[in-house]
Design an enzyme around this catalytic site. Structure first.
Site, PDB file in Angstrom:
ATOM      1  N   LYS A   1      -5.302   4.160   2.090  1.00 40.44           N
ATOM      2  CA  LYS A   1      -6.236   3.229   1.481  1.00 40.44           C
ATOM      3  C   LYS A   1      -7.174   2.610   2.521  1.00 40.44           C
ATOM      4  O   LYS A   1      -8.069   3.263   3.030  1.00 40.44           O
ATOM      5  CB  LYS A   1      -5.470   2.165   0.711  1.00 40.44           C
ATOM      6  CG  LYS A   1      -5.079   2.571  -0.703  1.00 40.44           C
ATOM      7  CD  LYS A   1      -4.006   3.611  -0.794  1.00 40.44           C
ATOM      8  CE  LYS A   1      -3.544   3.800  -2.234  1.00 40.44           C
ATOM      9  NZ  LYS A   1      -2.469   4.823  -2.338  1.00 40.44           N
TER      10      LYS A   1
ATOM     11  N   ASP B   1       5.721  -3.537   0.696  1.00 43.25           N
ATOM     12  CA  ASP B   1       4.558  -2.664   0.582  1.00 43.25           C
ATOM     13  C   ASP B   1       3.334  -3.569   0.687  1.00 43.25           C
ATOM     14  O   ASP B   1       2.981  -4.285  -0.255  1.00 43.25           O
ATOM     15  CB  ASP B   1       4.589  -1.923  -0.759  1.00 43.25           C
ATOM     16  CG  ASP B   1       3.411  -0.968  -0.930  1.00 43.25           C
ATOM     17  OD1 ASP B   1       2.414  -1.097  -0.199  1.00 43.25           O
ATOM     18  OD2 ASP B   1       3.483  -0.093  -1.818  1.00 43.25           O
TER      19      ASP B   1
ATOM     20  N   TYR C   1       4.989  -0.215  -7.175  1.00 44.46           N
ATOM     21  CA  TYR C   1       4.293   1.065  -7.329  1.00 44.46           C
ATOM     22  C   TYR C   1       5.191   2.070  -8.066  1.00 44.46           C
ATOM     23  O   TYR C   1       6.377   2.204  -7.765  1.00 44.46           O
ATOM     24  CB  TYR C   1       3.990   1.537  -5.913  1.00 44.46           C
ATOM     25  CG  TYR C   1       3.183   2.769  -5.688  1.00 44.46           C
ATOM     26  CD1 TYR C   1       2.046   3.046  -6.415  1.00 44.46           C
ATOM     27  CD2 TYR C   1       3.548   3.644  -4.662  1.00 44.46           C
ATOM     28  CE1 TYR C   1       1.286   4.176  -6.145  1.00 44.46           C
ATOM     29  CE2 TYR C   1       2.805   4.768  -4.370  1.00 44.46           C
ATOM     30  CZ  TYR C   1       1.670   5.027  -5.125  1.00 44.46           C
ATOM     31  OH  TYR C   1       0.935   6.136  -4.842  1.00 44.46           O
TER      32      TYR C   1
ATOM     33  N   ARG D   1       6.217  17.730  17.143  1.00 44.96           N
ATOM     34  CA  ARG D   1       6.679  16.928  16.016  1.00 44.96           C
ATOM     35  C   ARG D   1       6.813  15.452  16.373  1.00 44.96           C
ATOM     36  O   ARG D   1       6.823  14.591  15.502  1.00 44.96           O
ATOM     37  CB  ARG D   1       8.004  17.490  15.504  1.00 44.96           C
ATOM     38  CG  ARG D   1       8.409  16.984  14.114  1.00 44.96           C
ATOM     39  CD  ARG D   1       9.593  17.741  13.526  1.00 44.96           C
ATOM     40  NE  ARG D   1      10.735  17.750  14.407  1.00 44.96           N
ATOM     41  CZ  ARG D   1      11.248  18.837  14.981  1.00 44.96           C
ATOM     42  NH1 ARG D   1      10.696  20.023  14.768  1.00 44.96           N
ATOM     43  NH2 ARG D   1      12.314  18.763  15.760  1.00 44.96           N
TER      44      ARG D   1
END
Length: 415
Positions: free
Chosen positions: A234, A209, A137, A79
């Protein structure tokens, strides 16, 4: 770079010189070289994919020592990652030019939304107030009006063009500011340095962002931002086949961010990290291609009589254009335009496009078109444009073909 010791005692000076040279390299070189630690790559170019949930220890004492240290980029348990994830995170950190920005580290998340939300959770607690840009967003707004509200954290929205005047919105409980510049629907450019300057005076954490520009066009921490967030889905990945988010920050916020991520069990798969790292190596070339075609198409649209306005930060018609011109090194492939006529006409145009897919996301090699509704996500500002709004993601197809496709669809549905 490993070198043998020098008999003249100048090894330290040479090492410092080497590090200085590395720090001064251009972004295109950094994209290729960053994160390629020989301890992780071995004799190959790319860091191999380490698929492992369990990391083994030689004895109990070694295991206990690993638990006690809990260090970064150390084997412990799957993890916490492996060289595959560590090398990608390190490369993204280096893209923020750490010597000048103070970038300390990057954590990876299974989506851009996860990156935004966990970054917010790491700096907010019940009773705090979050200021959020009104062009953020939609999932960011949903998180603010959902889970954060249920936790007793209030969100107040502000005009993305407010600049340093945001100081007038501060109160004793204001603890963080989330910005998105440009907004990924309406593309207003925020004066980030001005907001960060007044936020620092009041010890308020700033988060950005930065998905549209990435650190390639806008090194956020260098501009004063405390926490830089990118939906790596993206432009970093670039091939529409992996979901991922990244958060890069200073040492001041690192332990809080890491602790929150670990407590919520956040991890990305090594296979996804490998694909994202491969995408990163070509991001500079791709971003320039996206930028060039998007600018040509934006200028073409701007000259059409049936277009009300083009919302592209590099065009003077876009709110905040002068700030973009002052602060950004380039523009990417995502922008919107307002068509004369109603939303039905805009929808018909989108439906008639042949080379543009209809779908969410952006930053991949393929072009996309989307009918958007900015008026549905406004709190501090209003959207008073009556025409339909179409958002374009300009991919890597031939620009002439993309223009011809837009032309046939728009001419088909002229008023």
């Amino acid at each position: 770079m490993n070198r043998p010791p020098n008999d003249d005692g100048s090894d330290k000076e040479r090492k410092d010189s080497d590090e200085s040279a590395i720090e001064n390299i251009a972004p295109d070189t950094r994209i290729v070289t960053a994160g390629r630690n020989p301890e992780w790559t071995g004799p190959v170019v790319n860091t191999p994919v380490w698929r492992a949930s369990t990391h083994l220890y030689d004895n109990c004492a070694e295991l206990a020592d690993g638990v006690k240290r809990g260090g970064d980029a150390e084997f412990f348990y799957g993890r916490r990652g492996s060289p595959t994830q560590w090398s990608l995170a390190d490369a993204i950190t280096q893209m923020e030019t750490p010597k000048t920005s103070g970038a300390y580290g990057t954590l990876l998340f299974p989506s851009g939304v996860a990156a935004i939300n966990i970054a917010l959770l790491s700096v907010l607690k019940p009773g705090d107030i979050l200021l959020m840009s009104d062009n953020c967003y939609d999932p960011s707004r949903g998180f603010a009006n959902g889970l954060l509200k249920n936790m007793g954290i209030e969100t107040r929205f502000f005009d993305p063009l407010i600049g340093g005047a945001i100081e007038g919105l501060f109160c004793k409980n204001t603890k963080a500011i989330l910005m998105e510049s440009p907004g990924s629907l309406t593309f207003e450019i925020t004066d980030i340095p001005a907001i960060c300057a007044v936020a620092k005076k009041h010890n308020i954490t700033t988060l950005l962002d930065n998905t549209w520009a990435t650190s390639y066009f806008y090194p956020a921490l260098e501009k004063g931002v405390d926490i830089s967030i990118i939906a790596a889905t993206k432009y970093i990945v670039g091939h529409s086949d992996v979901m991922m988010g990244s958060v890069t920050t200073h040492e001041r916020y690192w332990k809080r961010l890491r602790r929150t991520a670990r407590q919520l069990g956040q991890v990305v798969s090594p296979d996804d990290a490998y694909l994202a790292a491969r995408g990163l190596r070509t991001m500079g070339v791709r971003l320039k291609a996206h930028e060039q075609s998007a600018l040509k198409i934006a200028h073409w649209l701007d000259k059409r009589d049936d277009v009300e306005k083009v919302l592209h930060p590099a065009l003077p018609s876009c709110p905040g254009h002068e700030i973009w011109k002052r602060d950004y090194e380039g523009s990417s492939g995502l922008f919107s335009f307002i068509i004369k006529g109603d939303k039905k006409r805009a929808a018909a145009i989108v439906d008639s496009l042949q080379l543009y897919g209809i779908g969410f996301s952006w930053g991949g090699f393929e072009s996309l078109a989307l009918l958007i509704h900015p008026e549905q996500n406004r709190s501090a500002t209003s959207w008073d444009q009556t025409g339909g709004v179409i958002r374009l993601q300009i991919g890597l197809e031939d620009c002439g073909d993309l223009i011809a496709d837009l032309e046939q669809a728009m001419d088909k549905y002229k008023d």
